[in-house]
Design a protein around this motif. Structure first.
Motif, PDB file in Angstrom:
ATOM      1  N   THR A   1      30.664 -47.574 -50.435  1.00 44.66           N
ATOM      2  CA  THR A   1      30.727 -48.719 -49.522  1.00 44.66           C
ATOM      3  C   THR A   1      32.132 -48.946 -48.986  1.00 44.66           C
ATOM      4  O   THR A   1      32.340 -49.851 -48.193  1.00 44.66           O
TER       5      THR A   1
ATOM      6  N   PRO B   1      26.895 -45.137 -43.079  1.00 43.39           N
ATOM      7  CA  PRO B   1      27.250 -46.458 -42.521  1.00 43.39           C
ATOM      8  C   PRO B   1      28.754 -46.670 -42.415  1.00 43.39           C
ATOM      9  O   PRO B   1      29.243 -47.216 -41.426  1.00 43.39           O
TER      10      PRO B   1
ATOM     11  N   THR C   1      30.959 -46.994 -39.032  1.00 43.65           N
ATOM     12  CA  THR C   1      31.857 -48.140 -38.879  1.00 43.65           C
ATOM     13  C   THR C   1      33.269 -47.677 -38.573  1.00 43.65           C
ATOM     14  O   THR C   1      33.971 -48.271 -37.737  1.00 43.65           O
TER      15      THR C   1
ATOM     16  N   LEU D   1      33.479 -54.885 -42.795  1.00 45.76           N
ATOM     17  CA  LEU D   1      32.087 -54.964 -42.361  1.00 45.76           C
ATOM     18  C   LEU D   1      31.124 -54.335 -43.361  1.00 45.76           C
ATOM     19  O   LEU D   1      30.007 -54.830 -43.564  1.00 45.76           O
TER      20      LEU D   1
ATOM     21  N   ARG E   1      27.985 -56.326 -44.769  1.00 48.08           N
ATOM     22  CA  ARG E   1      26.629 -55.843 -44.529  1.00 48.08           C
ATOM     23  C   ARG E   1      25.873 -55.693 -45.842  1.00 48.08           C
ATOM     24  O   ARG E   1      24.685 -56.011 -45.938  1.00 48.08           O
TER      25      ARG E   1
ATOM     26  N   LEU F   1      21.366 -56.996 -42.595  1.00 44.22           N
ATOM     27  CA  LEU F   1      21.505 -56.745 -41.169  1.00 44.22           C
ATOM     28  C   LEU F   1      21.262 -57.995 -40.323  1.00 44.22           C
ATOM     29  O   LEU F   1      22.012 -58.281 -39.392  1.00 44.22           O
TER      30      LEU F   1
ATOM     31  N   ILE G   1      24.075 -60.632 -40.273  1.00 52.34           N
ATOM     32  CA  ILE G   1      25.240 -60.139 -39.547  1.00 52.34           C
ATOM     33  C   ILE G   1      25.016 -60.274 -38.038  1.00 52.34           C
ATOM     34  O   ILE G   1      25.862 -60.803 -37.301  1.00 52.34           O
TER      35      ILE G   1
ATOM     36  N   SER H   1      30.579 -56.324 -35.053  1.00 50.91           N
ATOM     37  CA  SER H   1      29.630 -56.512 -36.160  1.00 50.91           C
ATOM     38  C   SER H   1      28.213 -56.191 -35.723  1.00 50.91           C
ATOM     39  O   SER H   1      27.474 -55.480 -36.414  1.00 50.91           O
TER      40      SER H   1
ATOM     41  N   SER I   1      27.883 -52.225 -34.205  1.00 47.34           N
ATOM     42  CA  SER I   1      27.964 -51.230 -35.276  1.00 47.34           C
ATOM     43  C   SER I   1      26.728 -51.284 -36.162  1.00 47.34           C
ATOM     44  O   SER I   1      26.220 -50.245 -36.614  1.00 47.34           O
ATOM     45  N   THR I   2      26.219 -52.478 -36.396  1.00 45.91           N
ATOM     46  CA  THR I   2      25.000 -52.614 -37.202  1.00 45.91           C
ATOM     47  C   THR I   2      23.805 -51.992 -36.499  1.00 45.91           C
ATOM     48  O   THR I   2      23.009 -51.270 -37.116  1.00 45.91           O
TER      49      THR I   2
ATOM     50  N   THR J   1      24.286 -48.102 -36.654  1.00 48.61           N
ATOM     51  CA  THR J   1      24.034 -47.561 -37.987  1.00 48.61           C
ATOM     52  C   THR J   1      22.547 -47.544 -38.293  1.00 48.61           C
ATOM     53  O   THR J   1      22.014 -46.552 -38.818  1.00 48.61           O
TER      54      THR J   1
END
Length: 528
Positions: free
Chosen positions: A7, A144, A148, A281, A285, A290, A293, A330, A333-334, A337
């Motif tokens: 992470t 992820p 990011t 982030l 996350r 998700l 965020i 935020s 990128s979410t 991913t």
């Protein structure tokens, strides 16, 4: 020293190939950011029109809408290194011509827009291949964080590029900004030469053609609930949020009374906020999920647009742009991913391309719309309307929730049955009709139909143009699943695309078979 956890943002940067591509990609992003800023401000100086200034964003991003999906097909089916390298060299040539025209004083609004559009086309062609290949050196559980990190590089470029462009523009003029863009493009070309993308796995299946591959990508997205939800959500977010990005030159000139450097600082604040939130982030996350965020990001970005609409104090707007950049990073990128993690390998570049079409196509169209609206309604009412639309888009969370695909949902499985056919048809022969017969335990009809109905989505997603279940009137406990595929080649591709999740569903269906029975499969080819 202990290795960074999966992470951690720094974990994927341990891979030398990813680190090199990431750094050189950042240089390329900076060059593109400098070009966009210089072109937009040059357009303000040349024409004084908010519509033409906003149209620069359309020229940059409209090619994504037009070309990204075909480019995704090419990335999934051809040599990605040659595709990326060719597009980069073409982009360097177009930008070099733009540099020459502006330095000689021959560049007018039409020529600037045209050459910015050509550069956008080159970027559209290479981006699906680059986005899907840059994470190749990274283990899947670190994707992820790798995505990011790429987003941070992109958004850092939004901070550094426009700020640097503002300084160069003010001292040397737009032509030298475009010259820097040429150099940054060649840096990216050298990175692809040094760390080429991984070759596609060898396959005995016929290669997909451009049109067929485009249709199969669209079919996959339409019948995959995961991908479709992500595409709709990113389209709504991008269409509303494009107002702020497109109208930044107008905000700087009319709302705040600053020059090119002030516009560059606004862009820089957006990028700085994006980079700042990118550092944490991954942890956010993992802790909040998700939906939270994306929901908070939408509220914050809408609030930032309201601040830009209602205040003339530059420092307050700069702070608001920091929060807007963090919110944009935020959410986007979410979305990115979730899309990449939810697509199997065979369609991953096309999934990236469809994400780009949804996000940047909406951005391009939205930029033109909000620019025209600003000329007609005024700056403040336009930004207020965009903020309201951003808030309304958050209501999509209930009907179209976000989640990332699990490993078994994207891992391709070995087909259940061997193909027992007397003579294999030509790849282009078809259409092909496939029938799978099931003789089930009497009395389980309702449960069987509920279960096999779930097969429709994966069959259609992977290539079928028609799907239905029939009951045998002469034998009530016998059912036939029938689906049609356009050609024999498409059918072979469909068999190879089934995932482990699809196979688990087939296991559930076959559990209804009567003792001693097996599913029977027949294939038919159209003759007339």
């Amino acid at each position: 020293m202990a290795a960074p956890s999966p992470t951690s943002l720094w974990s994927p940067l341990r891979q030398p190939a990813f680190r090199g591509l990431w750094l050189c990609g950042g240089v390329f992003f900076i060059g593109n950011g400098m070009q966009s800023m210089a072109a937009a401000w040059l357009m303000v100086e040349l024409s004084g029109s908010s519509f033409l200034a906003a149209l620069v964003q359309t020229a940059v991003f409209m090619p994504m809408f037009l070309l990204a999906l075909p480019a995704g097909v090419l990335a999934d089916t051809t040599d990605r290194r040659r595709l990326i390298s060719g597009a980069l060299l073409a982009q360097a040539g177009a930008c070099a011509l733009l540099t020459l025209l502006v330095l000689l004083g021959w560049g007018g609004p039409a020529s600037v827009l045209l050459l910015v559009f050509v550069c956008g086309c080159c970027t559209a062609v290479l981006t699906p291949a680059w986005n899907s290949s840059v994470i190749d050196p990274v283990p899947r559980d670190e994707w992820p964080q790798a995505i990011t990190a790429v987003s941070i590089a992109y958004n850092a470029a939004r901070a550094v590029g426009p700020t640097l462009a503002g300084l160069v523009f003010a001292r040397l003029g737009a032509g030298w900004v475009f010259a820097v863009t040429v150099a940054s493009t060649l840096v990216m070309w050298d990175a692809i030469r040094r760390w080429p993308p991984r070759a596609h796995p060898p396959s005995k299946l016929p290669a997909e053609r451009l049109w067929g591959g485009t249709l199969s990508g669209l079919r996959f997205a339409w019948h995959s609930r995961l991908i479709l939800a992500q595409l709709v959500r990113v389209m709504a977010f991008s269409a509303a949020g494009s107002a702020l990005w497109a109208l930044l030159p107008v905000i700087a000139q009319r709302q705040l009374g600053t020059g090119a450097q002030g516009f560059g600082l606004l862009m820089g604040c957006l990028g700085t906020g994006a980079v700042g939130v990118g550092l944490i982030l991954g942890r956010l996350r993992a802790r909040f999920g998700l939906e939270k965020i994306v929901g908070v990001a939408g509220v914050v970005f809408a609030a930032a647009m309201l601040v830009a609409a209602l205040t003339h104090v530059a420092d307050v707007v700069y702070v608001a742009m920091l929060f807007a950049g963090a919110a944009w990073m935020s959410a986007m990128s979410t979305f990115n991913t979730a899309t990449q993690a939810s697509a199997p390998q065979w369609v991953r570049s096309r999934a990236v391309a469809m994400h780009m079409v949804a996000a940047l196509g909406a951005f391009a169209l939205g930029s033109a719309f909000w620019g025209a609206a600003s000329d007609i309604l005024g700056l403040a009412p336009t930004l207020i309307a965009a903020a309201a639309l951003m808030g309304a888009g958050l209501l999509l969370a209930r009907p179209m929730p976000l989640r990332m695909g699990a490993l078994h949902e994207v891992t391709q499985a070995t087909p259940w049955d061997e193909l027992f056919i007397e003579a294999e048809p030509l790849p282009e022969a078809g259409p092909v009709a496939v029938e799978v017969g099931y003789r089930i335990v009497p009395g389980t009809d309702a449960a069987f139909l509920d279960t096999i109905s779930r097969m429709k989505a994966p069959r259609r997603r992977d290539g079928a143009t028609f799907w239905r279940v029939y009951k045998d009137l002469g034998e009530p406990s016998r059912y036939v699943e029938r689906f049609i595929v356009e050609s024999w080649a498409d059918y072979l591709h469909q068999r190879a695309r089934a995932t482990m999740a699809d196979q688990a569903l087939e296991t559930e269906v076959r559990a209804f078979l009567a003792p001693g029975e097996t599913a029977s499969m027949s294939h038919y080819i159209a003759e007339r």
